[in-house]
Design a protein around this motif. Sequence first.
Motif, mmCIF file in Angstrom:
data_model
loop_
_atom_site.group_PDB
_atom_site.id
_atom_site.type_symbol
_atom_site.label_atom_id
_atom_site.label_comp_id
_atom_site.label_asym_id
_atom_site.label_seq_id
_atom_site.Cartn_x
_atom_site.Cartn_y
_atom_site.Cartn_z
ATOM 1 N N MET A 52 68.310 -17.834 -17.217
ATOM 2 C CA MET A 52 67.043 -17.229 -17.598
ATOM 3 C C MET A 52 66.265 -18.051 -18.624
ATOM 4 S SD MET A 52 66.558 -14.812 -15.782
ATOM 5 C CE MET A 52 66.972 -13.320 -14.976
ATOM 6 N N ILE A 109 73.292 -17.683 -12.038
ATOM 7 C CA ILE A 109 74.075 -16.468 -11.768
ATOM 8 C C ILE A 109 73.206 -15.365 -11.200
ATOM 9 C CG2 ILE A 109 73.841 -15.555 -14.120
ATOM 10 C CD1 ILE A 109 76.714 -14.546 -13.866
ATOM 11 N N LEU A 110 71.924 -15.311 -11.533
ATOM 12 C CA LEU A 110 71.067 -14.203 -11.088
ATOM 13 C C LEU A 110 69.972 -14.643 -10.116
ATOM 14 C CD1 LEU A 110 70.559 -12.304 -14.460
ATOM 15 C CD2 LEU A 110 71.906 -11.550 -12.541
ATOM 16 N N THR A 111 69.254 -15.693 -10.452
ATOM 17 C CA THR A 111 68.077 -16.038 -9.653
ATOM 18 C C THR A 111 68.487 -16.753 -8.364
ATOM 19 O OG1 THR A 111 67.852 -18.131 -10.820
ATOM 20 C CG2 THR A 111 66.641 -16.269 -11.698
ATOM 21 N N PRO A 112 67.610 -16.718 -7.348
ATOM 22 C CA PRO A 112 67.921 -17.425 -6.099
ATOM 23 C C PRO A 112 68.026 -18.920 -6.335
ATOM 24 C CG PRO A 112 66.015 -15.983 -5.816
ATOM 25 C CD PRO A 112 66.331 -16.000 -7.272
ATOM 26 N N LEU A 119 53.615 -15.480 -15.446
ATOM 27 C CA LEU A 119 53.937 -14.053 -15.499
ATOM 28 C C LEU A 119 53.808 -13.403 -14.132
ATOM 29 C CD1 LEU A 119 54.719 -12.014 -17.675
ATOM 30 C CD2 LEU A 119 52.320 -11.441 -17.891
ATOM 31 N N THR A 120 52.738 -13.773 -13.406
ATOM 32 C CA THR A 120 52.554 -13.188 -12.079
ATOM 33 C C THR A 120 52.991 -14.173 -11.014
ATOM 34 O OG1 THR A 120 50.275 -13.949 -12.153
ATOM 35 C CG2 THR A 120 50.676 -11.653 -12.682
ATOM 36 N N TYR A 121 53.325 -13.652 -9.855
ATOM 37 C CA TYR A 121 53.857 -14.487 -8.784
ATOM 38 C C TYR A 121 52.771 -14.834 -7.782
ATOM 39 C CZ TYR A 121 56.775 -15.873 -4.868
ATOM 40 O OH TYR A 121 57.340 -16.558 -3.837
ATOM 41 N N GLU A 122 51.965 -13.853 -7.424
ATOM 42 C CA GLU A 122 50.910 -14.072 -6.446
ATOM 43 C C GLU A 122 49.600 -13.524 -6.976
ATOM 44 O OE1 GLU A 122 53.221 -13.845 -2.194
ATOM 45 O OE2 GLU A 122 51.625 -12.450 -2.624
ATOM 46 N N ARG A 169 56.291 -9.214 4.794
ATOM 47 C CA ARG A 169 56.377 -10.679 4.831
ATOM 48 C C ARG A 169 57.555 -11.164 5.681
ATOM 49 N NH1 ARG A 169 53.555 -12.444 0.075
ATOM 50 N NH2 ARG A 169 51.672 -11.226 0.277
ATOM 51 N N PRO A 193 46.843 -11.101 -6.732
ATOM 52 C CA PRO A 193 46.707 -9.845 -5.976
ATOM 53 C C PRO A 193 45.508 -9.906 -5.051
ATOM 54 C CG PRO A 193 46.958 -9.418 -8.309
ATOM 55 C CD PRO A 193 46.733 -10.877 -8.175
ATOM 56 N N GLN A 194 45.642 -9.299 -3.879
ATOM 57 C CA GLN A 194 44.560 -9.360 -2.904
ATOM 58 C C GLN A 194 43.717 -8.102 -2.955
ATOM 59 O OE1 GLN A 194 46.815 -10.748 0.653
ATOM 60 N NE2 GLN A 194 45.328 -12.397 0.508
ATOM 61 N N MET A 205 64.036 -11.144 -3.977
ATOM 62 C CA MET A 205 64.079 -12.387 -3.215
ATOM 63 C C MET A 205 65.488 -12.653 -2.665
ATOM 64 S SD MET A 205 61.142 -13.770 -3.044
ATOM 65 C CE MET A 205 59.545 -13.839 -3.833
ATOM 66 N N LYS A 206 66.491 -12.210 -3.407
ATOM 67 C CA LYS A 206 67.859 -12.435 -2.942
ATOM 68 C C LYS A 206 68.254 -11.420 -1.880
ATOM 69 C CE LYS A 206 71.026 -14.412 -5.820
ATOM 70 N NZ LYS A 206 71.899 -14.482 -7.002
ATOM 71 N N PRO A 260 47.581 -15.430 0.772
ATOM 72 C CA PRO A 260 48.079 -15.152 -0.573
ATOM 73 C C PRO A 260 48.466 -16.426 -1.311
ATOM 74 C CG PRO A 260 49.551 -14.273 1.103
ATOM 75 C CD PRO A 260 48.341 -14.747 1.804
ATOM 76 N N GLN A 282 56.720 -9.768 -2.201
ATOM 77 C CA GLN A 282 55.448 -9.034 -2.307
ATOM 78 C C GLN A 282 55.153 -8.289 -1.004
ATOM 79 O OE1 GLN A 282 53.716 -9.065 -5.438
ATOM 80 N NE2 GLN A 282 55.790 -9.775 -5.817
ATOM 81 N N ASN A 314 54.804 -7.861 -9.709
ATOM 82 C CA ASN A 314 54.194 -9.100 -9.234
ATOM 83 C C ASN A 314 54.843 -10.256 -9.984
ATOM 84 O OD1 ASN A 314 52.607 -11.054 -8.182
ATOM 85 N ND2 ASN A 314 50.688 -10.315 -9.047
ATOM 86 N N ASN A 315 56.094 -10.546 -9.640
ATOM 87 C CA ASN A 315 56.800 -11.613 -10.355
ATOM 88 C C ASN A 315 57.731 -12.380 -9.428
ATOM 89 O OD1 ASN A 315 59.192 -10.141 -10.120
ATOM 90 N ND2 ASN A 315 58.870 -9.107 -12.070
ATOM 91 N N TYR A 316 58.398 -13.342 -10.002
ATOM 92 C CA TYR A 316 59.209 -14.281 -9.240
ATOM 93 C C TYR A 316 60.361 -13.626 -8.480
ATOM 94 C CZ TYR A 316 62.494 -13.565 -13.004
ATOM 95 O OH TYR A 316 63.341 -12.971 -13.878
ATOM 96 N N PRO A 330 62.968 -18.173 -15.787
ATOM 97 C CA PRO A 330 61.969 -17.101 -15.753
ATOM 98 C C PRO A 330 61.676 -16.437 -17.091
ATOM 99 C CG PRO A 330 63.550 -16.842 -13.985
ATOM 100 C CD PRO A 330 64.068 -17.931 -14.847
ATOM 101 N N LEU A 331 62.627 -16.380 -18.014
ATOM 102 C CA LEU A 331 62.351 -15.666 -19.251
ATOM 103 C C LEU A 331 61.705 -16.535 -20.316
ATOM 104 C CD1 LEU A 331 65.212 -13.088 -19.792
ATOM 105 C CD2 LEU A 331 63.033 -12.836 -18.673
#
Lengths: 167, 173
Positions: free
Chosen positions: B123, B137-140, B154-157, A121, B159-160, A78-79, B169, A117, A111-113, B147-148
């Motif tokens: 985290m 420091i890590l995530t947007p 656990l999943t973001y989307e 996109r 699945p299609q 994402m970054k 989606p 994906q 499939n995570n944050y 996240p941890l």
Amino acid sequence: MGLEEKIPDSIILTSLDKVVNWAHKRSMWPLGFGLACCAIEMMSTFASHFDLARYGMEVMRPSPRQADLMIVSGRVSMKMAPVIKTLYEQMPNPKWVIAMGACASCGGVFNNYAILQGVDRIIPVDIYVPGCPPRPEQLMDGILKLQEKIDKESVKDRHEEWGRKAV
Amino acid sequence: MPMEEKVRSFLKSSFGDAIIREDNFREQQSFYIKPDALAPICEELLHDGELDVRFLSDITALDWLGHEEENNGRFEVIYNLYSLSHRYRFFLKVHLPANNPEIASLTHLWQGANWLEREVYDMMGIRFEGHPDLTKILTPDELEGYPLRKDFPLTYEVPQFSWNKDQPPEVIK
């Protein structure tokens, strides 16, 4: 038509599309960057054992201003997504994109944050190469498929797409 | 006296009340301590000439969601300490509650704790009191949540597949 007999031997008659596409597909310069493990396979494709120079694309360009092809080799986090988009926008037209591997195509197992994906996109993708990671032969097959695709494009359509007057 | 004994006797004599229990798994020694005692213990360990525990290797954390009872607190922060002169590694562990988990920062002892603590904050959402710049420091920047943590999706989307490929989606919140 009988015209060929009248002109000197050094002149060849052809269509503009054919010549332009021939030049595009045989001197495609990829942007030199790698994102993950697929990049290792990509480097192997460029190296002597598989030797992508046979298709006229051995020069990896460090600047997007000089590149025609973007090989998204690996997962796009994402970054990293805004960076990839900026690089794509900096590339001059005409430009093509290969999504190499499962992660670049659809996110793969991630499939995570943290992972986008699929790179489609954010930027348009021409060729999806499946595999995790794809072997160099698969990437080369994708590149040959892209060359076939370029062969079917036309200069006129391309210019209309960019909103410019056709030459 | 082996280094393990030295550390144990030092902790028992100076901070006897703060030691909850200890654990030895495959020759890796852990001491479970009370959160309030962490900073004083680390300061003593750092400045004790004989023990010479001068290197903070890592800070990490665990989420014991669903096992809070036996761990007396949802979060466990783990400090990985190393004595270079004795070549001895051991762990200090503290348990923190689920609501507003907070512990003293070690940045005044080790500069290297700065980014380690920021990572744990990013985290796991554990706040470090006295940290000079406790930011992601890590995530947007847009990402909300930690996240941890076990309750983070656990999943973001979704699945299609062929049966839902016509739907847009769906992002799991």
